[in-house]
Enzyme design. Structure first.
Site, mmCIF file in Angstrom:
data_model
loop_
_atom_site.group_PDB
_atom_site.id
_atom_site.type_symbol
_atom_site.label_atom_id
_atom_site.label_comp_id
_atom_site.label_asym_id
_atom_site.label_seq_id
_atom_site.Cartn_x
_atom_site.Cartn_y
_atom_site.Cartn_z
ATOM 1 N N THR A 127 0.758 -1.138 0.120
ATOM 2 C CA THR A 127 -0.022 -0.206 0.100
ATOM 3 C C THR A 127 1.055 1.281 -0.008
ATOM 4 O OG1 THR A 127 -1.554 -1.086 1.152
ATOM 5 C CG2 THR A 127 -1.874 1.164 1.191
ATOM 6 N N LEU A 135 -6.581 -7.989 0.601
ATOM 7 C CA LEU A 135 -7.125 -9.247 1.300
ATOM 8 C C LEU A 135 -7.287 -8.750 3.061
ATOM 9 C CD1 LEU A 135 -4.234 -9.938 3.086
ATOM 10 C CD2 LEU A 135 -3.558 -11.107 0.951
ATOM 11 N N GLY A 146 -7.691 -1.261 14.799
ATOM 12 C CA GLY A 146 -6.203 -1.353 14.771
ATOM 13 C C GLY A 146 -5.714 -2.230 13.791
ATOM 14 N N CYS A 162 -2.942 -2.028 8.986
ATOM 15 C CA CYS A 162 -3.434 -1.228 7.696
ATOM 16 C C CYS A 162 -4.363 -0.011 8.164
ATOM 17 C CB CYS A 162 -4.535 -2.150 7.024
ATOM 18 S SG CYS A 162 -3.156 -3.548 6.159
ATOM 19 N N LYS A 188 -7.629 -8.420 15.744
ATOM 20 C CA LYS A 188 -8.994 -8.956 15.634
ATOM 21 C C LYS A 188 -8.720 -10.435 15.507
ATOM 22 C CE LYS A 188 -8.469 -9.261 10.459
ATOM 23 N NZ LYS A 188 -8.754 -8.833 8.973
HETATM 24 N N1 LIG Z 1 -1.454 -7.071 6.312
HETATM 25 C C1 LIG Z 1 -2.394 -6.890 5.749
HETATM 26 O O1 LIG Z 1 -3.622 -7.396 6.080
HETATM 27 C C2 LIG Z 1 -2.368 -6.071 4.328
HETATM 28 C C3 LIG Z 1 -3.632 -5.979 3.370
HETATM 29 C C4 LIG Z 1 -3.467 -5.460 2.327
HETATM 30 C C5 LIG Z 1 -2.342 -4.631 2.009
HETATM 31 N N2 LIG Z 1 -1.068 -4.468 2.978
HETATM 32 C C6 LIG Z 1 0.068 -3.820 2.792
HETATM 33 O O2 LIG Z 1 1.010 -4.673 1.918
HETATM 34 C C7 LIG Z 1 2.298 -4.423 2.324
HETATM 35 C C8 LIG Z 1 3.009 -5.459 3.067
HETATM 36 O O3 LIG Z 1 2.219 -5.906 4.477
HETATM 37 P P1 LIG Z 1 2.550 -7.155 5.047
HETATM 38 O O4 LIG Z 1 1.538 -7.028 6.326
HETATM 39 O O5 LIG Z 1 2.462 -8.410 4.469
HETATM 40 O O6 LIG Z 1 3.857 -6.770 6.141
HETATM 41 P P2 LIG Z 1 4.846 -7.854 6.661
HETATM 42 O O7 LIG Z 1 5.518 -7.008 7.555
HETATM 43 O O8 LIG Z 1 4.000 -8.889 7.319
HETATM 44 O O9 LIG Z 1 5.857 -8.405 5.481
HETATM 45 C C9 LIG Z 1 6.750 -7.513 4.956
HETATM 46 C C10 LIG Z 1 7.854 -8.354 4.748
HETATM 47 O O10 LIG Z 1 8.806 -7.710 3.833
HETATM 48 C C11 LIG Z 1 10.237 -8.112 4.006
HETATM 49 N N3 LIG Z 1 10.993 -7.175 3.572
HETATM 50 C C12 LIG Z 1 11.509 -5.803 3.750
HETATM 51 N N4 LIG Z 1 12.208 -5.298 2.866
HETATM 52 C C13 LIG Z 1 12.778 -6.175 2.179
HETATM 53 C C14 LIG Z 1 13.498 -6.322 0.773
HETATM 54 N N5 LIG Z 1 14.395 -5.161 0.589
HETATM 55 N N6 LIG Z 1 13.397 -7.280 0.204
HETATM 56 C C15 LIG Z 1 12.717 -8.471 0.476
HETATM 57 N N7 LIG Z 1 11.950 -8.410 1.362
HETATM 58 C C16 LIG Z 1 11.841 -7.483 2.316
HETATM 59 C C17 LIG Z 1 10.254 -8.250 5.566
HETATM 60 O O11 LIG Z 1 11.184 -8.850 5.990
HETATM 61 C C18 LIG Z 1 8.761 -8.897 5.772
HETATM 62 O O12 LIG Z 1 8.874 -10.259 5.770
HETATM 63 C C19 LIG Z 1 2.055 -3.133 3.361
HETATM 64 O O13 LIG Z 1 2.188 -1.898 2.464
HETATM 65 C C20 LIG Z 1 0.486 -3.400 3.750
HETATM 66 O O14 LIG Z 1 0.323 -1.881 4.135
HETATM 67 C C21 LIG Z 1 -1.393 -5.133 3.798
#
Ligand SMILES: NC(=O)c1ccc[n+]([C@@H]2O[C@H](COP(=O)([O-])OP(=O)(O)OC[C@H]3O[C@@H](n4cnc5c(N)ncnc54)[C@H](O)[C@@H]3O)[C@@H](O)[C@H]2O)c1
Length: 439
Positions: free
Chosen positions: A117, A152, A259, A262, A323
């Protein structure tokens, strides 16, 4: 797939399950080791089985070697974290680091897909970053940049990914749109859910979706606080308005605040984006401040009940994750409540079906928190119960047994899951969110 977190790993596993060859790249070596050993490093229902069968079949691989990932795939997904920076804006350092790596390593045409995002305009930065890295080594390899935000929900991530309401593809190139449509075709059989638009609109769509959901929650919390003062029951009001199809029942549950990884950060980032355009996002600022206030509502009720003195009191906490069906505790309401209780001199006895490990990671050896193996164990020796996360296992407790255990005989129901009448019938005090005290 750069990033093997909640979004990256689900996306990677589901794409592999559809027959694609996927390589997951992460900078966290411990995470990659766990994945290679067949373990998903966080709790997400159904995910481990998909990861395992695709890893076993060789369609899903894990590495810390970025070059291997760039060499591997036509599609280069960026699914790394975008945490809030100090001023509330999304911190793009991880996203841009991946873009740079792709530019440094790629030797043939690539589609760089931003799934994280990210604020409007980030795809331009990704394009520039890849271009700069290519130029630095005198390469002229062709590439496209696509915005493909993810919708998701943790706890239902696999079904959300495989049966999406929509797949947003932001691109300025019709050829790339076709490539993305082909990639998503297995999840798009019954009717076309791919919505193609320009890149900036795609980036804004993600923030718009989260912001309106957060707005619904804050709206209901505001009304709940008012209902309490007016002697009305917000649960009746909720049913009364939800029946109108223009309003609907979804996301109008009052509670002790939203919380997660996101909503809080995305609302903040959108406010910041508006600010950068000299535009005051008044409504969003209120959504955020109402939520901040709401996170202290349970603590205020507990403090009032005990006459402002919580020193030496013990409060059982049911639910730590932000949640149900996830172990994610980022910005969880439980964190504000527990911090406030500890600061007031109380002891906390906590139980969560899956987030206990995560809690211990957040508060290693923290005095005043006792982790309990069962919901009943958390009640032992406690004065009162605060329900913070509405896990199924907490829904139908034996209130009569509870009345024998809790010395102050009080329940603070942060999600309005209990029937106040039943709690009162067991001889206990009931405090919900926005519910008039039963007569
Ligand atoms: N969690 C959700 O429900 C959700 C839903 C929709 C969108 N998003 C968005 O998706 C994105 C990721 O969220 P998430 O919850 O999966 O995050 P997360 O923290 O669970 O995972 C991010 C991963 O990226 C890795 N990372 C960091 N720098 C890196 C690099 N240079 N190369 C490779 N890997 C690297 C980290 O080690 C980590 O494992 C965010 O922008 C978030 O806003 C999250």
């Amino acid at each position: 797939m750069f990033g093997s977190g909640y979004v990256g790993l689900v996306t990677a596993a589901c794409l592999a399950d559809a027959g694609n060859q996927v390589v997951c790249v992460d900078v966290d070596a411990a995470k990659i080791d766990k994945l290679r050993a067949g373990h998903v490093p966080f709790y997400e229902p159904g995910l481990e089985a998909i990861v395992k069968r695709n890893a076993d079949s060789g369609r899903l691989k894990f590495t810390t070697d970025a070059a291997e990932g760039v060499a591997h795939g036509l599609f280069q997904f960026i699914a790394v974290g975008t945490p809030p920076d100090e001023d509330g804006s999304a911190d793009l350092k991880y996203v841009l680091a991946v873009a740079r790596t792709i530019g440094e390593q790629m030797n043939e045409y690539r589609v760089v897909v931003t799934k994280s995002t990210v604020p409007v305009g980030t795809s331009d930065k990704v394009r520039d970053e890849v271009g700069r890295a290519l130029a630095a080594r005198g390469a002229q390899t062709e590439y496209d940049v696509v915005s493909n935000p993810e919708f998701l929900k943790e706890g239902a991530a696999v079904s959300d990914f495989t049966k999406p309401d929509r797949v947003i593809v932001g691109t300025d190139n019709p050829r790339t749109a076709e490539l993305m449509k082909a990639l998503y075709a297995p999840f798009n059989r019954s009717h076309d859910r791919v919505v193609v638009m320009d890149i900036r609109s795609a980036e804004l769509t993600k923030y718009a979706a989260n912001a309106i959901l957060a707005t619904k929650i804050s709206f209901m919390n505001e009304l709940a606080n008012l209902a309490e003062k007016l002697g009305a029951d917000i649960e009746d009001v909720r049913l009364g308005i939800g029946s109108d199809p223009r309003i609907g029942y979804h996301f109008i549950y009052p509670g002790c605040g939203y919380g997660g990884s996101c909503f809080p950060k995305d609302v903040k980032a959108l406010i910041r984006t508006a600010h950068e355009q000299q535009f005051d996002a008044e409504l969003l600022r209120s959504v955020e401040s109402v939520n901040e206030r709401q996170k202290s509502v349970l603590f205020d009720k507990i403090r009032r009940h005990f006459g402002d003195d919580l020193a030496g009191r013990t409060i059982a906490i049911w639910g730590l994750s932000f949640k149900p069906r996830t172990d994610d505790m980022r910005e969880a309401s439980s964190r504000s409540l527990i911090e406030a209780l500890l600061a007031a001199g109380a002891t906390v006895r906590a139980h969560d079906p899956v987030a206990m490990e995560e809690a211990q990671r957040i508060w290693p050896d923290r005095d005043g928190i006792v982790y309990c193996d069962s919901p009943e164990g958390a009640l032992d020796g406690a004065d009162a119960l605060a329900l913070v996360t509405e896990w199924k296992v907490f829904q139908s407790p034996d209130f009569f047994e509870m009345a024998k255990t809790l010395s102050a005989r009080a329940i603070f129901d942060g999600r309005n899951i209990y029937d106040p009448g039943l709690v009162n019938a067991a001889g206990m005090h009931y405090y919900g969110i926005g519910r008039s005290a039963p007569l």
